[in-house]
Design a protein around this motif. Structure first.
Motif, PDB file in Angstrom:
ATOM      1  N   PHE A 101       0.854  -1.181   0.000  1.00  0.00           N
ATOM      2  CA  PHE A 101       0.000   0.000   0.000  1.00  0.00           C
ATOM      3  C   PHE A 101       0.895   1.237   0.000  1.00  0.00           C
ATOM      4  O   PHE A 101       1.074   1.909   1.032  1.00  0.00           O
ATOM      5  CB  PHE A 101      -0.929  -0.020   1.224  1.00  0.00           C
ATOM      6  N   PRO A 102       1.493   1.553  -1.140  1.00  0.00           N
ATOM      7  CA  PRO A 102       2.507   2.626  -1.195  1.00  0.00           C
ATOM      8  C   PRO A 102       1.969   3.985  -0.795  1.00  0.00           C
ATOM      9  O   PRO A 102       2.730   4.851  -0.365  1.00  0.00           O
ATOM     10  CB  PRO A 102       2.963   2.598  -2.661  1.00  0.00           C
ATOM     11  N   GLU A 103       0.651   4.184  -0.917  1.00  0.00           N
ATOM     12  CA  GLU A 103       0.095   5.480  -0.533  1.00  0.00           C
ATOM     13  C   GLU A 103       0.169   5.721   0.969  1.00  0.00           C
ATOM     14  O   GLU A 103      -0.010   6.844   1.441  1.00  0.00           O
ATOM     15  CB  GLU A 103      -1.374   5.584  -1.000  1.00  0.00           C
ATOM     16  N   LEU A 104       0.460   4.659   1.741  1.00  0.00           N
ATOM     17  CA  LEU A 104       0.524   4.784   3.191  1.00  0.00           C
ATOM     18  C   LEU A 104       1.941   4.987   3.715  1.00  0.00           C
ATOM     19  O   LEU A 104       2.140   5.134   4.926  1.00  0.00           O
ATOM     20  CB  LEU A 104      -0.084   3.542   3.866  1.00  0.00           C
ATOM     21  N   ILE A 105       2.939   4.976   2.836  1.00  0.00           N
ATOM     22  CA  ILE A 105       4.327   5.136   3.280  1.00  0.00           C
ATOM     23  C   ILE A 105       4.492   6.473   3.993  1.00  0.00           C
ATOM     24  O   ILE A 105       4.037   7.510   3.517  1.00  0.00           O
ATOM     25  CB  ILE A 105       5.300   5.033   2.088  1.00  0.00           C
ATOM     26  N   ALA A 106       5.115   6.447   5.150  1.00  0.00           N
ATOM     27  CA  ALA A 106       5.293   7.658   5.954  1.00  0.00           C
ATOM     28  C   ALA A 106       6.110   8.694   5.204  1.00  0.00           C
ATOM     29  O   ALA A 106       7.074   8.363   4.508  1.00  0.00           O
ATOM     30  CB  ALA A 106       5.962   7.308   7.281  1.00  0.00           C
ATOM     31  N   THR A 107       5.722   9.941   5.337  1.00  0.00           N
ATOM     32  CA  THR A 107       6.449  11.032   4.696  1.00  0.00           C
ATOM     33  C   THR A 107       7.257  11.848   5.695  1.00  0.00           C
ATOM     34  O   THR A 107       7.939  12.782   5.317  1.00  0.00           O
ATOM     35  CB  THR A 107       5.466  11.966   3.959  1.00  0.00           C
ATOM     36  N   ASN A 108       7.177  11.493   6.974  1.00  0.00           N
ATOM     37  CA  ASN A 108       8.035  12.134   7.976  1.00  0.00           C
ATOM     38  C   ASN A 108       8.221  11.160   9.138  1.00  0.00           C
ATOM     39  O   ASN A 108       7.556  10.125   9.210  1.00  0.00           O
ATOM     40  CB  ASN A 108       7.444  13.464   8.458  1.00  0.00           C
ATOM     41  N   GLU A 109       9.150  11.498  10.044  1.00  0.00           N
ATOM     42  CA  GLU A 109       9.537  10.584  11.109  1.00  0.00           C
ATOM     43  C   GLU A 109       8.420  10.319  12.107  1.00  0.00           C
ATOM     44  O   GLU A 109       8.407   9.283  12.775  1.00  0.00           O
ATOM     45  CB  GLU A 109      10.766  11.130  11.850  1.00  0.00           C
ATOM     46  N   SER A 110       7.486  11.240  12.221  1.00  0.00           N
ATOM     47  CA  SER A 110       6.449  11.077  13.231  1.00  0.00           C
ATOM     48  C   SER A 110       5.314  10.167  12.771  1.00  0.00           C
ATOM     49  O   SER A 110       4.469   9.772  13.565  1.00  0.00           O
ATOM     50  CB  SER A 110       5.875  12.448  13.620  1.00  0.00           C
ATOM     51  N   SER A 164       3.405   6.767  11.055  1.00  0.00           N
ATOM     52  CA  SER A 164       3.482   5.327  10.891  1.00  0.00           C
ATOM     53  C   SER A 164       2.529   4.946   9.775  1.00  0.00           C
ATOM     54  O   SER A 164       1.793   5.795   9.255  1.00  0.00           O
ATOM     55  CB  SER A 164       3.103   4.605  12.192  1.00  0.00           C
ATOM     56  N   PHE A 165       2.521   3.675   9.389  1.00  0.00           N
ATOM     57  CA  PHE A 165       1.695   3.258   8.264  1.00  0.00           C
ATOM     58  C   PHE A 165       0.207   3.498   8.517  1.00  0.00           C
ATOM     59  O   PHE A 165      -0.540   3.786   7.600  1.00  0.00           O
ATOM     60  CB  PHE A 165       1.941   1.782   7.961  1.00  0.00           C
ATOM     61  N   GLY A 166      -0.229   3.379   9.742  1.00  0.00           N
ATOM     62  CA  GLY A 166      -1.649   3.509  10.004  1.00  0.00           C
ATOM     63  C   GLY A 166      -2.156   4.934  10.047  1.00  0.00           C
ATOM     64  O   GLY A 166      -3.377   5.167   9.972  1.00  0.00           O
ATOM     65  N   ASP A 167      -1.261   5.913  10.152  1.00  0.00           N
ATOM     66  CA  ASP A 167      -1.698   7.291  10.346  1.00  0.00           C
ATOM     67  C   ASP A 167      -2.540   7.812   9.181  1.00  0.00           C
ATOM     68  O   ASP A 167      -3.453   8.597   9.368  1.00  0.00           O
ATOM     69  CB  ASP A 167      -0.490   8.210  10.560  1.00  0.00           C
ATOM     70  N   LYS A 168      -2.218   7.362   7.971  1.00  0.00           N
ATOM     71  CA  LYS A 168      -2.900   7.923   6.802  1.00  0.00           C
ATOM     72  C   LYS A 168      -4.295   7.344   6.587  1.00  0.00           C
ATOM     73  O   LYS A 168      -5.039   7.858   5.748  1.00  0.00           O
ATOM     74  CB  LYS A 168      -2.032   7.735   5.559  1.00  0.00           C
ATOM     75  N   ILE A 169      -4.644   6.280   7.295  1.00  0.00           N
ATOM     76  CA  ILE A 169      -6.021   5.797   7.204  1.00  0.00           C
ATOM     77  C   ILE A 169      -6.801   6.134   8.474  1.00  0.00           C
ATOM     78  O   ILE A 169      -8.001   5.850   8.545  1.00  0.00           O
ATOM     79  CB  ILE A 169      -6.097   4.280   6.947  1.00  0.00           C
ATOM     80  N   TYR A 170      -6.127   6.711   9.466  1.00  0.00           N
ATOM     81  CA  TYR A 170      -6.746   6.887  10.782  1.00  0.00           C
ATOM     82  C   TYR A 170      -8.054   7.672  10.695  1.00  0.00           C
ATOM     83  O   TYR A 170      -9.081   7.255  11.243  1.00  0.00           O
ATOM     84  CB  TYR A 170      -5.771   7.588  11.735  1.00  0.00           C
ATOM     85  N   TYR A 171      -8.047   8.803  10.009  1.00  0.00           N
ATOM     86  CA  TYR A 171      -9.236   9.661   9.978  1.00  0.00           C
ATOM     87  C   TYR A 171     -10.417   8.930   9.348  1.00  0.00           C
ATOM     88  O   TYR A 171     -11.511   8.866   9.935  1.00  0.00           O
ATOM     89  CB  TYR A 171      -8.940  10.956   9.217  1.00  0.00           C
ATOM     90  N   ASN A 172     -10.226   8.395   8.157  1.00  0.00           N
ATOM     91  CA  ASN A 172     -11.336   7.738   7.455  1.00  0.00           C
ATOM     92  C   ASN A 172     -11.791   6.469   8.162  1.00  0.00           C
ATOM     93  O   ASN A 172     -12.989   6.153   8.176  1.00  0.00           O
ATOM     94  CB  ASN A 172     -10.938   7.428   6.010  1.00  0.00           C
ATOM     95  N   TRP A 173     -10.853   5.717   8.743  1.00  0.00           N
ATOM     96  CA  TRP A 173     -11.232   4.505   9.477  1.00  0.00           C
ATOM     97  C   TRP A 173     -12.041   4.871  10.726  1.00  0.00           C
ATOM     98  O   TRP A 173     -13.103   4.281  10.981  1.00  0.00           O
ATOM     99  CB  TRP A 173      -9.977   3.715   9.842  1.00  0.00           C
ATOM    100  N   ALA A 174     -11.584   5.854  11.483  1.00  0.00           N
ATOM    101  CA  ALA A 174     -12.301   6.255  12.698  1.00  0.00           C
ATOM    102  C   ALA A 174     -13.681   6.819  12.356  1.00  0.00           C
ATOM    103  O   ALA A 174     -14.672   6.545  13.053  1.00  0.00           O
ATOM    104  CB  ALA A 174     -11.484   7.286  13.466  1.00  0.00           C
ATOM    105  N   LYS A 175     -13.764   7.571  11.263  1.00  0.00           N
ATOM    106  CA  LYS A 175     -15.049   8.140  10.857  1.00  0.00           C
ATOM    107  C   LYS A 175     -16.019   7.039  10.425  1.00  0.00           C
ATOM    108  O   LYS A 175     -17.218   7.095  10.728  1.00  0.00           O
ATOM    109  CB  LYS A 175     -14.857   9.146   9.730  1.00  0.00           C
TER     110      LYS A 175
END
Length: 566
Positions: free
Chosen positions: A471-480, A482-493
């Motif tokens: 899932f290359p769209e989830l690759i972190a773009t900064n040190e803070s 993780s892989f799950g951060d980019k789905i967090y909002y939509n998954w929680a919603k």
């Protein structure tokens, strides 16, 4: 610089950043190794010298001739003509075998990729997404850097002697004598080339200091640089770095020697007043303490204060920081008692995360993300578009395995394999993330429903694209991140929308509790089989040392007992 490796593979800046990192790290490692050999010797001085010679010669051989572990007849004659003997040659051949196997091993490749990604990100701000050719270029630079470091370090005098001489002169002369830093800076010129190319790498040796920098950030960087400390996982390394920055921001203390019980007590109070969402947004790293605490003022009580488990994790990491500092003879206050600051857990471990029920999961997977949404940017509105990305596949993978969020979202295409004819995914360290514990590494059979939905076709598509992650769209773009951060909002919603506000505060980790709880109710599934599926360690020494992994045939049957989600 390095034209041979910059043709669509590495930019000159990336190549220089990686080569510099390799050389500096190897020089530091050589320094520590030689100090240990002097201060805590094992074996004779002659043996240490032979090992150093064999290591330096082996890296030079591998850098110039490639990863071939054997010496040719010409190589042997050359070494003998230089004055070495058969014992030296035997040591060299052994070292060639050890080093080449390590560089070519899967663990060695993952370690190299993580180090290269970190060094390039730090130096250039760029994200490394290596293809096969890039990996070969990184490896070529790795060999060149190791060889250059060992060549530069040969004949170095112990820098602590120069420090001691300056101090002796000061005492004898009864006048202060400046103890100067005799190190020369590492310099890699823009015209530097690989070993074997027309122009050699030009490098001046960095003379190491005997003492260590007590700066908290520098100390944490040294902890994280010791990548052979297998008990320190990648997540812990990130947490150490972010914790150091937050502590300095909160207290203003930068020197680990100045930390007192009072500073730690205040830091704990800050953690108890932060929003529970702290760290979810990359912008949190840029906010001041006052700004962070101000954001919590208007939040409901349950949204303020990090959990007892998280706070205690911060204290445990301070214990690691202090232990490491003491190992470097950095003085830590004797009055610090971390145990007095620990927060009492409010729930039993089994009660900290709620488990999904099957009806709840079936309701969740009726959301437009899985049944059809309006567009790729409007995932919560019904339509006829199903985007098969990490947000789509991640929850399904977790529901059919009980795997952790990062374990499934951080998979690489090469992690999907076939064992005994059974399609599986291999949860293990890779270039994007590590695994939580040694027992977390495991093979998980792919549920039949996943194959029906086209998961293996998605894997093959990523392979054809040369993607470094499923899932290359989830690759972190900064040190803070993780892989799950980019789905967090939509998954929680999605949980809030599908579960009437999600009053039980279910989350991604609730999949893990669901799978374990469901399998526990099945008498035909043994405790060991459950442990092997979810990556738990054994119950005793016998389980850990003498048991064998459950066969994929049996494990496939266990996974099949997890009900269909939709």
């Amino acid at each position: 610089m390095l034209d041979a490796i910059t043709d669509g593979k590495l930019t000159p800046a990336q190549a220089k950043a990686w080569l510099t990192s390799v050389v500096r790290s190897e020089l530091d490692r050589i320094e520590r190794q030689r100090m240990i050999s002097r201060m805590d010797p094992v074996g004779s001085c002659e043996e240490d010298q032979r090992l150093d010679w064999a290591t330096a010669r082996a890296w030079s051989h591998l850098a110039s001739k490639g990863l071939h572990a054997e010496l040719s007849d010409h190589d042997r004659r050359t070494v003998l003509n230089e004055g070495s003997n058969e014992a030296d040659i035997a040591s060299l051949e052994t070292m060639l075998g050890v080093l080449s196997r390590d560089v070519l091993s899967e663990a060695g490749v993952n370690k190299m990729l993580r180090a290269a990604r970190d060094s390039i990100q730090t130096a250039t701000g760029e994200t490394l997404n290596p293809a096969t050719e890039t990996i070969l270029s990184l490896r070529q630079l790795l060999l060149a850097g190791k060889a250059a470091a060992w060549s530069a370090s040969e004949g170095q005098e112990d820098p602590s002697l120069e420090q001691a001489r300056a101090l002796a002169r000061e005492i004898l002369d009864s006048a202060p004598a400046e103890i100067s830093d005799t190190r020369e800076p590492l310099h890699i010129s823009e015209e530097a080339t690989l070993i074997g190319a027309p122009a050699p790498i030009r490098i001046s040796a960095q003379r190491p200091e005997f003492s260590f920098d007590p700066d908290i950030v520098a100390l944490v960087e040294r902890i994280n640089a010791e990548r052979d400390r297998d008990h320190i996982k990648e997540d812990t390394r990130k947490q150490l770095a972010s914790q150091a920055r937050l502590f300095i921001k909160a207290t203003g203390i930068t020197d680990v020697r100045e930390i007192t019980q009072g500073h730690l007590k205040f830091y704990k109070s800050v953690l108890q007043r932060l929003p529970t969402s702290y760290g979810k947004s990359p912008k949190d790293a840029e906010r001041t303490i006052d700004e962070l605490l101000a954001r919590a003022e208007d939040l409901p009580e349950k949204k303020v204060g990090l959990s007892p488990r998280t706070i205690n994790g911060h204290l445990d990491r301070f214990k690691l920081i202090f232990q490491f500092a003491k190992s470097e003879s950095i003085t830590i206050s004797d009055s610090i008692e971390l145990g007095l600051l620990r927060v009492r857990e409010e729930k039993r471990n089994r009660d900290k995360r709620e488990a999904f029920t099957l009806p709840e999961l079936q309701q969740v997977f009726r959301h437009p993300i899985w049944t059809g949404c309006r567009s790729t940017s409007r995932r919560h509105e019904r339509g006829n578009i199903v985007k098969a990305d990490g947000l789509y596949w991640g929850p399904i993978l977790a529901g059919y395995s009980g795997a952790r969020r990062e374990e499934v979202l951080g998979l690489e295409p090469r992690d999907v394999v076939s064992v005994d004819g059974i399609p599986c995914y291999h949860i293990r360290d890779n270039m994007h993330r590590g695994v939580k514990t040694f027992s977390s590494e495991r093979l998980v059979p792919i549920h039949e429903h996943l194959m029906e939905l086209g998961f293996l076709r998605h894997v093959e598509e990523m392979r054809q694209r040369g993607a470094s992650a499923l899932f290359p769209e989830l690759i972190a773009t900064n040190e803070s991140q993780s892989f799950g951060d980019k789905i967090y909002y939509n998954w929680a919603k999605a949980l809030v929308l599908q579960l009437d506000g999600n009053p039980r505060e279910l989350c991604f980790h609730s999949f893990r509790h669901y799978a374990i709880a469901h399998l526990k109710e099945l008498p035909e599934v043994s405790e060991k089989q459950r442990r092997d599926l979810v990556g738990h360690s054994g119950g005793d020494v016998h389980d850990e040392q003498y048991d064998v992994a459950t066969s994929m045939t049996v494990m496939s049957g266990v996974v099949a007992k997890l009900p269909r989600l939709f």
